[in-house]
Design a protein around this motif. Structure first.
Motif, PDB file in Angstrom:
ATOM      1  N   GLU A 142       0.831  -1.206   0.000  1.00 23.96           N
ATOM      2  CA  GLU A 142       0.000   0.000   0.000  1.00 23.96           C
ATOM      3  C   GLU A 142       0.862   1.252   0.000  1.00 23.96           C
ATOM      4  O   GLU A 142       0.560   2.220  -0.694  1.00 23.96           O
ATOM      5  N   ALA A 143       1.948   1.229   0.774  1.00 22.95           N
ATOM      6  CA  ALA A 143       2.858   2.384   0.784  1.00 22.95           C
ATOM      7  C   ALA A 143       3.486   2.575  -0.585  1.00 22.95           C
ATOM      8  O   ALA A 143       3.638   3.713  -1.061  1.00 22.95           O
ATOM      9  N   ALA A 178       8.189  10.165   3.955  1.00 26.96           N
ATOM     10  CA  ALA A 178       7.123   9.290   4.447  1.00 26.96           C
ATOM     11  C   ALA A 178       7.272   7.880   3.890  1.00 26.96           C
ATOM     12  O   ALA A 178       7.066   6.890   4.597  1.00 26.96           O
ATOM     13  N   TYR A 179       7.667   7.782   2.614  1.00 29.75           N
ATOM     14  CA  TYR A 179       7.828   6.456   1.998  1.00 29.75           C
ATOM     15  C   TYR A 179       9.005   5.703   2.594  1.00 29.75           C
ATOM     16  O   TYR A 179       8.941   4.486   2.810  1.00 29.75           O
ATOM     17  N   GLU A 184       2.158   4.856   5.893  1.00 25.47           N
ATOM     18  CA  GLU A 184       0.999   4.900   5.006  1.00 25.47           C
ATOM     19  C   GLU A 184       0.051   6.042   5.374  1.00 25.47           C
ATOM     20  O   GLU A 184      -0.533   6.679   4.487  1.00 25.47           O
ATOM     21  N   GLU A 185      -0.116   6.285   6.668  1.00 27.79           N
ATOM     22  CA  GLU A 185      -1.007   7.363   7.098  1.00 27.79           C
ATOM     23  C   GLU A 185      -0.517   8.710   6.573  1.00 27.79           C
ATOM     24  O   GLU A 185      -1.313   9.520   6.076  1.00 27.79           O
ATOM     25  N   ALA A 186       0.778   8.942   6.678  1.00 26.66           N
ATOM     26  CA  ALA A 186       1.331  10.203   6.185  1.00 26.66           C
ATOM     27  C   ALA A 186       1.189  10.308   4.673  1.00 26.66           C
ATOM     28  O   ALA A 186       0.907  11.392   4.137  1.00 26.66           O
ATOM     29  N   LEU A 190      -0.773  13.174   2.587  1.00 26.14           N
ATOM     30  CA  LEU A 190      -0.126  13.934   1.514  1.00 26.14           C
ATOM     31  C   LEU A 190      -0.930  13.855   0.223  1.00 26.14           C
ATOM     32  O   LEU A 190      -1.015  14.825  -0.530  1.00 26.14           O
ATOM     33  N   ALA A 191      -1.519  12.684  -0.042  1.00 22.35           N
ATOM     34  CA  ALA A 191      -2.355  12.530  -1.234  1.00 22.35           C
ATOM     35  C   ALA A 191      -3.562  13.462  -1.163  1.00 22.35           C
ATOM     36  O   ALA A 191      -3.927  14.125  -2.147  1.00 22.35           O
ATOM     37  N   ALA A 192      -4.187  13.527   0.006  1.00 19.14           N
ATOM     38  CA  ALA A 192      -5.335  14.424   0.182  1.00 19.14           C
ATOM     39  C   ALA A 192      -4.911  15.883   0.053  1.00 19.14           C
ATOM     40  O   ALA A 192      -5.627  16.706  -0.537  1.00 19.14           O
TER      41      ALA A 192
END
Length: 284
Positions: A142-143, A178-179, A184-186, A190-192
């Protein structure tokens, strides 16, 4: 504009007397623009692959040092103790020299900088300070998915002006961090954030000269990335990771098990030497 090489826009010829110069120029420029867009996307995919590999190599190196370093140090200490026990038992000059050499590997004579630069650990080695090590070498599926989507959307190479490039570069730096820690939460946050931000400028320049310059820059950038990837691949850690390309974390576990086995064998050997050592003579 005339281009004798045939790769750029051309003027109408006798074979096409009805063609208008403006239309021919627009068609040639559109083809060039498509080539630039294709080269940009190819470079982004290549850069994603190189950055993904760089993160894995760096994480593997840090985890290898942090998880296995103490085991290597313990093996060196046991080798020194065994050599000293053998020398004490035999009294042979060669055994004594080997014992000195083994002890020197564990506790080398410090230089001036080491003496005054700080305290040593209990094992004679400076403690490793890594307060926030990565959880594993390769971030989860997912990450990886979130990272690739963000990199494709917000990559600085898609910017058309300096301000936009600077904004994208700062954002991608946060994505990379973050990666690297498989957060994954971060990555979702970031995507949002990116979706809520200003839309990216996707419009390409219309001047053919600018497009040609863009193609040249993309080619140079790809060469630099290829050199970086080759350096990572040829490094000691890169070569080690080739032993388990599908699951490098399992390789670390396998090495750890092998080292633990070696530690147990040396401890047993040391205990045997100590048990069989001749008693020391009693004093008068």
């Amino acid at each position: 504009m005339t281009n004798s090489s045939g790769t750029g826009p051309a003027t109408p010829s006798a074979a096409d007397p009805g063609a208008e110069p403006g239309n021919l120029f627009a068609d040639g420029e559109e083809r060039l623009a498509k080539a630039v867009r294709a080269a940009e996307q190819a470079l982004i995919e290549f850069e994603i692959a190189v950055e993904t590999f760089r993160v894995e190599v760096e994480n593997f190196s840090r985890l290898h040092h942090q998880r296995l370093g103490p085991m290597y140090a313990r093996l060196d200490e046991l080798d020194a103790l065994i050599a000293e026990a053998v020398a004490a038992h035999s009294g042979d000059r060669a055994d004594i020299e080997r014992a000195w050499e083994a002890r020197a590997l564990v506790m080398p004579m410090p230089g001036v900088e080491e003496l005054f630069g700080g305290l040593l650990g209990s094992d004679g080695v400076r403690p490793v300070e890594d307060t926030d090590p990565p959880r594993r070498v390769r971030p989860g599926k997912e990450a990886q998915r979130l990272y690739r989507e963000l990199a494709r959307k917000a990559h600085p190479d898609l910017a058309q002006d300096d301000a936009e490039k600077e904004r994208r570069s700062a954002f991608i730096a946060r994505v990379n961090e973050a990666y690297a820690y498989a957060d994954e939460e971060a990555l979702r946050a970031l995507a949002a954030e990116w979706e809520a931000g200003p839309p990216a400028e996707e419009e390409l320049p219309s001047e053919a000269e600018v497009l040609y310059a863009r193609l040249e820059w993309l080619a140079e950038r790809k060469e630099k990335l290829a050199a970086m990837a080759a350096e990572l691949d040829e490094s000691a850690i890169g070569q080690m990771m080739k032993l388990a390309p599908d699951d490098p974390d399992a390789l670390l576990n396998e090495i750890a098990e092998q080292l633990l086995t070696q530690v147990s064998q040396r401890e047993a050997r040391l205990a045997e030497l100590v048990r069989d050592a001749p008693p020391e003579p009693e004093g008068d």
